[in-house]
Design an enzyme around this catalytic site. Structure first.
Site, PDB file in Angstrom:
ATOM      1  N   GLU A  30       0.814  -1.217   0.000  1.00  0.00           N
ATOM      2  CA  GLU A  30       0.000   0.000   0.000  1.00  0.00           C
ATOM      3  C   GLU A  30       0.848   1.269   0.000  1.00  0.00           C
ATOM      4  O   GLU A  30       0.360   2.349   0.349  1.00  0.00           O
ATOM      5  CB  GLU A  30      -0.941  -0.012   1.209  1.00  0.00           C
ATOM      6  CG  GLU A  30      -1.920  -1.169   1.204  1.00  0.00           C
ATOM      7  CD  GLU A  30      -2.790  -1.182   2.448  1.00  0.00           C
ATOM      8  OE1 GLU A  30      -3.745  -0.390   2.499  1.00  0.00           O
ATOM      9  OE2 GLU A  30      -2.515  -1.973   3.364  1.00  0.00           O
ATOM     10  N   SER A 158      -6.526  -2.323   1.632  1.00  0.00           N
ATOM     11  CA  SER A 158      -6.852  -1.704   0.338  1.00  0.00           C
ATOM     12  C   SER A 158      -7.392  -2.702  -0.688  1.00  0.00           C
ATOM     13  O   SER A 158      -7.273  -2.492  -1.892  1.00  0.00           O
ATOM     14  CB  SER A 158      -5.627  -0.982  -0.237  1.00  0.00           C
ATOM     15  OG  SER A 158      -5.266   0.117   0.557  1.00  0.00           O
ATOM     16  N   TYR A 224      -9.555   3.982  -4.956  1.00  0.00           N
ATOM     17  CA  TYR A 224      -8.533   5.010  -5.152  1.00  0.00           C
ATOM     18  C   TYR A 224      -8.484   5.637  -6.539  1.00  0.00           C
ATOM     19  O   TYR A 224      -7.843   6.665  -6.720  1.00  0.00           O
ATOM     20  CB  TYR A 224      -7.150   4.417  -4.836  1.00  0.00           C
ATOM     21  CG  TYR A 224      -7.045   3.897  -3.432  1.00  0.00           C
ATOM     22  CD1 TYR A 224      -7.137   4.752  -2.344  1.00  0.00           C
ATOM     23  CD2 TYR A 224      -6.872   2.540  -3.188  1.00  0.00           C
ATOM     24  CE1 TYR A 224      -7.054   4.279  -1.050  1.00  0.00           C
ATOM     25  CE2 TYR A 224      -6.774   2.049  -1.892  1.00  0.00           C
ATOM     26  CZ  TYR A 224      -6.867   2.928  -0.828  1.00  0.00           C
ATOM     27  OH  TYR A 224      -6.784   2.450   0.451  1.00  0.00           O
ATOM     28  N   ARG A 263     -11.350   2.839  11.184  1.00  0.00           N
ATOM     29  CA  ARG A 263     -12.503   2.739  10.293  1.00  0.00           C
ATOM     30  C   ARG A 263     -12.889   1.282  10.130  1.00  0.00           C
ATOM     31  O   ARG A 263     -12.059   0.438   9.805  1.00  0.00           O
ATOM     32  CB  ARG A 263     -12.158   3.328   8.916  1.00  0.00           C
ATOM     33  CG  ARG A 263     -13.375   3.621   8.052  1.00  0.00           C
ATOM     34  CD  ARG A 263     -12.992   3.793   6.587  1.00  0.00           C
ATOM     35  NE  ARG A 263     -12.731   2.494   5.971  1.00  0.00           N
ATOM     36  CZ  ARG A 263     -11.629   2.211   5.297  1.00  0.00           C
ATOM     37  NH1 ARG A 263     -10.656   3.090   5.149  1.00  0.00           N
ATOM     38  NH2 ARG A 263     -11.472   1.007   4.761  1.00  0.00           N
ATOM     39  N   ASP A 265     -15.319  -1.710   8.317  1.00  0.00           N
ATOM     40  CA  ASP A 265     -16.035  -2.029   7.081  1.00  0.00           C
ATOM     41  C   ASP A 265     -17.082  -3.096   7.379  1.00  0.00           C
ATOM     42  O   ASP A 265     -16.777  -4.129   7.995  1.00  0.00           O
ATOM     43  CB  ASP A 265     -15.060  -2.530   6.015  1.00  0.00           C
ATOM     44  CG  ASP A 265     -14.053  -1.455   5.613  1.00  0.00           C
ATOM     45  OD1 ASP A 265     -14.388  -0.267   5.721  1.00  0.00           O
ATOM     46  OD2 ASP A 265     -12.931  -1.808   5.201  1.00  0.00           O
ATOM     47  N   GLU A 278     -13.735  -5.994   8.809  1.00  0.00           N
ATOM     48  CA  GLU A 278     -12.414  -5.666   9.335  1.00  0.00           C
ATOM     49  C   GLU A 278     -12.410  -4.245   9.872  1.00  0.00           C
ATOM     50  O   GLU A 278     -13.344  -3.475   9.645  1.00  0.00           O
ATOM     51  CB  GLU A 278     -11.346  -5.812   8.249  1.00  0.00           C
ATOM     52  CG  GLU A 278     -11.520  -4.854   7.078  1.00  0.00           C
ATOM     53  CD  GLU A 278     -10.409  -5.019   6.040  1.00  0.00           C
ATOM     54  OE1 GLU A 278      -9.262  -4.627   6.345  1.00  0.00           O
ATOM     55  OE2 GLU A 278     -10.688  -5.543   4.949  1.00  0.00           O
ATOM     56  N   ASN A 280      -9.620  -0.905  10.031  1.00  0.00           N
ATOM     57  CA  ASN A 280      -8.341  -0.318   9.625  1.00  0.00           C
ATOM     58  C   ASN A 280      -7.912   0.675  10.693  1.00  0.00           C
ATOM     59  O   ASN A 280      -8.680   1.575  11.053  1.00  0.00           O
ATOM     60  CB  ASN A 280      -8.487   0.403   8.280  1.00  0.00           C
ATOM     61  CG  ASN A 280      -8.860  -0.543   7.172  1.00  0.00           C
ATOM     62  OD1 ASN A 280      -8.010  -1.182   6.583  1.00  0.00           O
ATOM     63  ND2 ASN A 280     -10.153  -0.667   6.883  1.00  0.00           N
ATOM     64  N   GLY A 284      -6.880   5.371   4.919  1.00  0.00           N
ATOM     65  CA  GLY A 284      -6.419   6.319   3.914  1.00  0.00           C
ATOM     66  C   GLY A 284      -6.863   7.739   4.203  1.00  0.00           C
ATOM     67  O   GLY A 284      -7.915   7.982   4.788  1.00  0.00           O
TER      68      GLY A 284
END
Length: 321
Positions: A30, A158, A224, A263, A265, A278, A280, A284
């Site tokens: 990443e 990602s 992205y 964050r 998901d 998951e 993070n 990002g």
């Protein structure tokens, strides 16, 4: 700023943070995303008057840490080497306060298998799964879980190395591909329904974001690059269901020991059940990123967001004594 989130803005003088090293880049898969995130964070901190400078984490990193005067580190490394507890452990040894979660929470959240095991033990809904290490495991997983399935490297972010599969040959091929990124590969039941991402900041859950993409799932390109990804805030859930999602997110993050920011998901199936995928711990911070969007919905602009994340490192420092 909305009243519910009024306490998130940093009240500290930007000079109070001292000299701040923004850690970005690194060697993970990443890296390119981290470079973009790091530059955005660095510009925002400097624009706010913080004495910040950047370090692209490479072979000379330890020498840089030892030779530079560093009062605090803003970790915006994505993936292994930045989110897995190793960087946090190094900074702890050097006595440098840092943003985000501590060693254990970072390591747990980076490991999708251990994350699921913790959640499962506490009754937090997460899709059924299996670990793949051979073609025989693929056959067993297909029999036990059925199709469709999604294959994931256990320690990547990602959406790198992920693939949706609908047959045993596709599953075997996806396992082999994911194995090039990680020796440990997971396969999960595919959840059909909307996807949500929910940020936390200094102990508060920010407004959920509903994601929409014409891609098979919210993959690297959708995250992205693509300009056709849809982000909905408000997320479209009724108030009771949205509150349920936010409460579950708080519980899921607390179970892993997430602090500072992060964050989660989440998928919602056709029956309305939420399923956690998951968390993070250093999400990002690019122009396509989700935490800044959630912060804007709460009334914080990008500069206020990075200052709040940095202020959380002061909270953590004080709580550790």
């Amino acid at each position: 700023m909305t009243a519910a989130y009024a306490n998130l803005a940093s009240t500290l003088d930007p000079k109070a943070f001292g000299r701040v090293a923004v850690l970005f880049g690194g060697k993970s898969a990443e890296r390119e995303v981290s470079l973009k995130s790091g530059n955005a964070v660095l510009q925002a901190l400097q624009g706010a008057g913080v004495d910040a400078f950047g370090i692209d984490v490479g072979d000379d990193f330890l020498q840089r840490l030892l030779s530079e005067k560093i009062d605090r580190a803003f970790i915006i490394l994505h993936g292994r080497g930045g989110e897995d507890g190793s960087m946090q452990g190094l900074l702890e040894c050097l006595g440098i306060p840092y943003t985000g979660s501590g060693i254990l929470a970072s390591a747990l959240a980076m490991d999708k298998l251990r994350t699921k095991q913790v959640w499962h033990s506490l009754g937090i809904p997460t899709p059924r799964h299996a670990v793949l290490a051979s073609e025989a495991d693929c056959i067993s997983a297909a029999t036990e879980l059925g199709f469709p399935l999604i294959v994931k490297p256990a320690h990547e972010g990602s959406s790198i190395g992920m693939a949706k599969v609908n047959s045993l040959p596709e599953l075997t091929a996806a396992w082999k591909d994911a194995s090039s990124y990680d020796s440990q590969v997971l396969v999960e039941q595919w959840i059909t329904g909307p996807e949500f991402t929910i940020a936390i900041l200094r102990g508060q859950v920010l407004p959920p974001i509903a994601l929409g993409t014409p891609h098979t799932f919210y993959d690297y390109d959708a995250k992205y690059i693509a300009n056709d990804t849809q982000y909905r805030i408000p997320c479209g859930l009724d108030s009771a269901k949205e509150q349920e999602l936010m409460d579950l997110t708080a519980k899921a993050c607390e179970a892993l020991g997430i602090t500072g920011w992060g964050r989660a998901d989440v998928m919602q199936d056709v029956d309305g059940q939420f399923w956690f995928l998951e968390v993070n711990t250093a999400p990002g911070m690019t122009d396509h990123s989700l935490v800044p969007m959630a912060a804007r919905a709460a009334g914080l602009d990008f500069q206020q967001l990075v200052l709040s994340i940095l202020a959380a490192s002061v909270d953590s420092q004080e709580s550790r004594g």
